[in-house]
Scaffold this motif. Structure first.
Motif, PDB file in Angstrom:
ATOM      1  N   CYS A  53       0.833  -1.218   0.000  1.00  0.00           N
ATOM      2  CA  CYS A  53       0.000   0.000   0.000  1.00  0.00           C
ATOM      3  C   CYS A  53       0.864   1.263   0.000  1.00  0.00           C
ATOM      4  O   CYS A  53       0.366   2.351  -0.286  1.00  0.00           O
ATOM      5  CB  CYS A  53      -0.947  -0.015   1.189  1.00  0.00           C
ATOM      6  SG  CYS A  53      -1.984  -1.489   1.232  1.00  0.00           S
ATOM      7  N   PHE A  86      -0.843  -7.340   5.226  1.00  0.00           N
ATOM      8  CA  PHE A  86      -0.807  -8.781   4.943  1.00  0.00           C
ATOM      9  C   PHE A  86       0.581  -9.393   5.128  1.00  0.00           C
ATOM     10  O   PHE A  86       0.824 -10.526   4.744  1.00  0.00           O
ATOM     11  CB  PHE A  86      -1.321  -9.052   3.530  1.00  0.00           C
ATOM     12  CG  PHE A  86      -2.757  -8.595   3.364  1.00  0.00           C
ATOM     13  CD1 PHE A  86      -3.713  -8.919   4.306  1.00  0.00           C
ATOM     14  CD2 PHE A  86      -3.134  -7.831   2.271  1.00  0.00           C
ATOM     15  CE1 PHE A  86      -5.033  -8.497   4.178  1.00  0.00           C
ATOM     16  CE2 PHE A  86      -4.451  -7.398   2.127  1.00  0.00           C
ATOM     17  CZ  PHE A  86      -5.398  -7.732   3.089  1.00  0.00           C
ATOM     18  N   CYS A 121      -1.689   2.376   4.732  1.00  0.00           N
ATOM     19  CA  CYS A 121      -2.268   1.099   5.135  1.00  0.00           C
ATOM     20  C   CYS A 121      -2.746   1.187   6.592  1.00  0.00           C
ATOM     21  O   CYS A 121      -2.122   1.839   7.427  1.00  0.00           O
ATOM     22  CB  CYS A 121      -1.229  -0.010   4.962  1.00  0.00           C
ATOM     23  SG  CYS A 121      -1.938  -1.658   4.976  1.00  0.00           S
ATOM     24  N   ASP A 122      -3.816   0.487   6.847  1.00  0.00           N
ATOM     25  CA  ASP A 122      -4.653   0.617   8.047  1.00  0.00           C
ATOM     26  C   ASP A 122      -4.044   1.253   9.299  1.00  0.00           C
ATOM     27  O   ASP A 122      -4.506   2.293   9.743  1.00  0.00           O
ATOM     28  CB  ASP A 122      -5.160  -0.771   8.438  1.00  0.00           C
ATOM     29  CG  ASP A 122      -6.153  -1.316   7.413  1.00  0.00           C
ATOM     30  OD1 ASP A 122      -6.246  -0.765   6.302  1.00  0.00           O
ATOM     31  OD2 ASP A 122      -6.832  -2.306   7.729  1.00  0.00           O
ATOM     32  N   CYS A 194      -6.547  -0.306   0.129  1.00  0.00           N
ATOM     33  CA  CYS A 194      -7.822  -0.935  -0.247  1.00  0.00           C
ATOM     34  C   CYS A 194      -8.838   0.139  -0.651  1.00  0.00           C
ATOM     35  O   CYS A 194      -8.936   1.191  -0.007  1.00  0.00           O
ATOM     36  CB  CYS A 194      -8.355  -1.769   0.909  1.00  0.00           C
ATOM     37  SG  CYS A 194      -7.340  -3.223   1.229  1.00  0.00           S
TER      38      CYS A 194
HETATM   39 FE1  FES Z   1      -3.273  -1.939   3.134  1.00  0.00          FE
HETATM   40 FE2  FES Z   1      -5.887  -2.870   2.853  1.00  0.00          FE
HETATM   41  S1  FES Z   1      -4.002  -3.969   2.824  1.00  0.00           S
HETATM   42  S2  FES Z   1      -5.157  -0.870   3.263  1.00  0.00           S
END
Ligand code: FES
Length: 566
Positions: A53, A86, A121-122, A194
């Motif tokens: 990401c 991930f 990313c999250d 995502c």
């Molecule tokens: Fe990074 Fe979904 S895997 S935002």
């Protein structure tokens, strides 16, 4: 010269050996006295080959640097750890607080005058905001933007909502192994995070609502050249933000957090924000009780029609006007006078925004739902609260009574969920425990418990599921999360047994196990905590100091020592 300029110039002007070596080593890197006289702008770089990401972040950082030079600053890029969703086991959430510590300490230790936070990313976004809030140096968050949507066999795919949906179809035998392998090649076709309203999209949107990002940051697709031009603008702006001494503590006020919570509800955002926002606020001594989330949810309509709650993807939201257009719609419910990193108020920042696609961003008068996407539950199973994303749940399950089918941890669940012998019916309630902040540890995203294979094969696609875990913002289903206190520290979830009756009533905001107080007390007396999963190192530090979900799962020693001055 405002105080904040003095941060870097303290070292640059130092007449002793410390100043000499500092200047000499900077000159060894090719910088001269003119550079050294400028405000020092750090770019907190989370580029990593183990974080897809963020894979385009070097280009983004180069654009930020151009902007900083243009505005008269001295840009320097420095690395911090990076959390690719991930690639990190058992969960990135175990390391969110570590990234927050890394960010805070490097901002402070390197005597930066200002910082551009690069993340997507999250967990990276809340971690950087937590660190910047504690360091309290002028900061702007620049996210990397969402991936482009994917196409596969005539379908438009959104990660990871479709990763889950199509995996369930594969497990149900409705997708072949060849098709499943083909999907792998099509699912993620560009850089970026995502592209549904998952945690990354949610936290990027909330950063705009908090005033910590430039308007429009959240939705520009990652490969779109407008993101590079935005990065340059961020570089120019951070120098000005430093000049105006706009520290996070001036922007991140209780009113700004209320704006963020209302935005969360209006966009149908991720339940993870219910953990991250209290963690960020806690760094400034601001309390965000779960009841505040529920009160604001009840009075904030759902406006944004994005998956997993709705139909569309981040690209559609971008074309529809992005988060500025959402905020413009929401303004009657927001504190429009909150200050942002631009020095303008939130209301001034979004005044010219327009909704271009009404099917994506609805109006306050004709919302998708009268209430926000998230509800807070209370009851004898969750005395300190639990969370459900009602906008992504099955309406017929929002009031439900069923038998508990209990899994004592994730290993137990994985061992038995696909067994033909599992005694489970569609109207049962799946219960997973020991998956909270201490039990996981790190409160992994195990909460969207996989459906039992035999029910999938029978065509069942949703049932009530409960846990003390989190769930990915990209997931959907009737899933109760963040049950607090968690099972591993003796919360009532630890006491539930197979066959107990569970009652969920989302409209009434209740979650109960149908057991008397006496029976619960009997079971509690016999309860023994599970063995801790770490005996040393960072894992031990985490288990010993992590707070519960309702307090943001931050470390107790990282929260502000006193409330902000009013
Ligand atoms: Fe990074 Fe979904 S895997 S935002």
């Amino acid at each position: 010269m405002p105080d904040s300029f003095a941060r870097s110039s303290r070292g640059q002007r130092d007449a002793r050996q410390w100043g000499l070596t500092r200047r000499a080593w900077a000159k060894a890197s090719g910088f001269d006295d003119i550079d050294l006289s400028k405000p020092l702008i750090g770019i907190a770089q989370t580029w990593s080959e183990l974080n897809h990401c963020h894979i385009h972040f070097r280009e983004l950082a180069a654009a930020v640097k151009r902007g900083v030079w243009q505005a008269g600053g001295w840009p320097v890029e420095f690395p911090t750890i990076s959390l690719g969703e991930f690639h990190v086991n058992p969960t990135t959430m175990l390391y969110r607080n570590l990234l927050a510590l890394d960010t805070e300490e490097m901002i402070r230790a390197q005597e930066l005058d200002g910082v551009v936070l690069l993340s997507s990313c999250d967990k990276n976004i809340p971690a950087q905001l937590m660190g910047a809030a504690s360091a309290d140096v002028p900061a702007i968050l620049l996210t990397g933007g969402p991936m482009l949507t994917s196409r596969w066999r005539g379908q438009t795919l959104g990660a990871c909502t479709d990763c889950r949906r199509l995996t369930e179809e594969f497990r149900a035998g409705r997708l072949s192994a060849e098709e499943y392998a083909e999907l792998e090649d099509a699912l993620a076709r560009s850089p970026g995070h995502c592209m549904v309203m998952g945690t990354a999209s949610t936290m990027a949107a909330l950063s705009e609502a908090l005033g910590m990002s430039l308007p429009g940051t959240a939705a520009i697709p990652a490969p779109d050249s407008r993101r590079l031009r935005l990065a340059e603008a961020v570089g120019r702006q951070i120098v000005e933000t430093v000049r105006q001494d706009l520290k996070p503590s001036r922007l991140l006020t209780p009113a700004a957090f209320e704006n963020a919570i209302r935005t969360l509800m209006a966009i149908g955002g991720s339940t993870n924000a219910v953990v991250h926002l209290p963690a960020i606020a806690g760094r400034l001594g601001i309390g965000l009780p779960l009841d505040l989330f529920d009160r604001l949810s009840r009075s904030t309509p759902l406006l944004v029609n994005l998956r997993p709650s709705g139909q569309f993807h981040m690209e559609d939201l971008f074309e529809a006007g992005g988060i500025p257009a959402v905020l413009r719609e929401l303004l009657p419910l927001l504190h429009g006078d909150c200050l942002t990193v631009t020095g303008r108020t939130l209301a001034e920042s979004v005044r010219s925004a327009r909704v271009e696609r009404r099917e994506v961003i609805r109006s306050l008068e004709a919302p998708l739902a009268a209430e926000g996407g998230i509800a807070i539950l209370r009851g004898n199973l969750c005395p300190r609260g639990a969370v459900i994303k009602q906008s992504a749940a099955s309406p017929h399950l929002l009031r439900h009574r069923g038998r508990a089918v209990v899994f004592c941890d994730q290993d137990d669940l994985e061992a038995r969920i696909d067994s033909p012998e599992l005694d489970v019916r569609p109207d049962d309630v799946l219960v997973l425990r020991n998956a909270g902040p201490v039990g996981g540890p790190g409160m992994p995203e195990w909460g969207s418990i996989a459906m039992p294979k035999k029910l999938l094969e029978a065509g069942v696609r949703d049932m009530v599921r409960l846990s003390d875990a989190r769930m990915s913002g990209t997931a959907a289903g009737t899933v109760v999360l963040h049950i607090c206190p968690e099972a591993a520290i003796g919360g009532p979830l630890a006491l539930v047994r197979d066959g107990d009756l569970i009652e969920l009533d989302v409209p009434a905001r209740t979650l109960n196990v149908c057991l008397s107080d006496e029976e619960l007390a009997r079971r509690r007396a016999a309860w023994r905590p599970p063995a801790p999963k770490f005996a040393r190192g960072y894992g031990k530090l985490y288990i010993d100091h992590v707070l519960q979900a309702d307090e943001g799962a931050d470390f107790d020693f990282c929260r502000a020592l006193r409330p902000p001055a009013s």
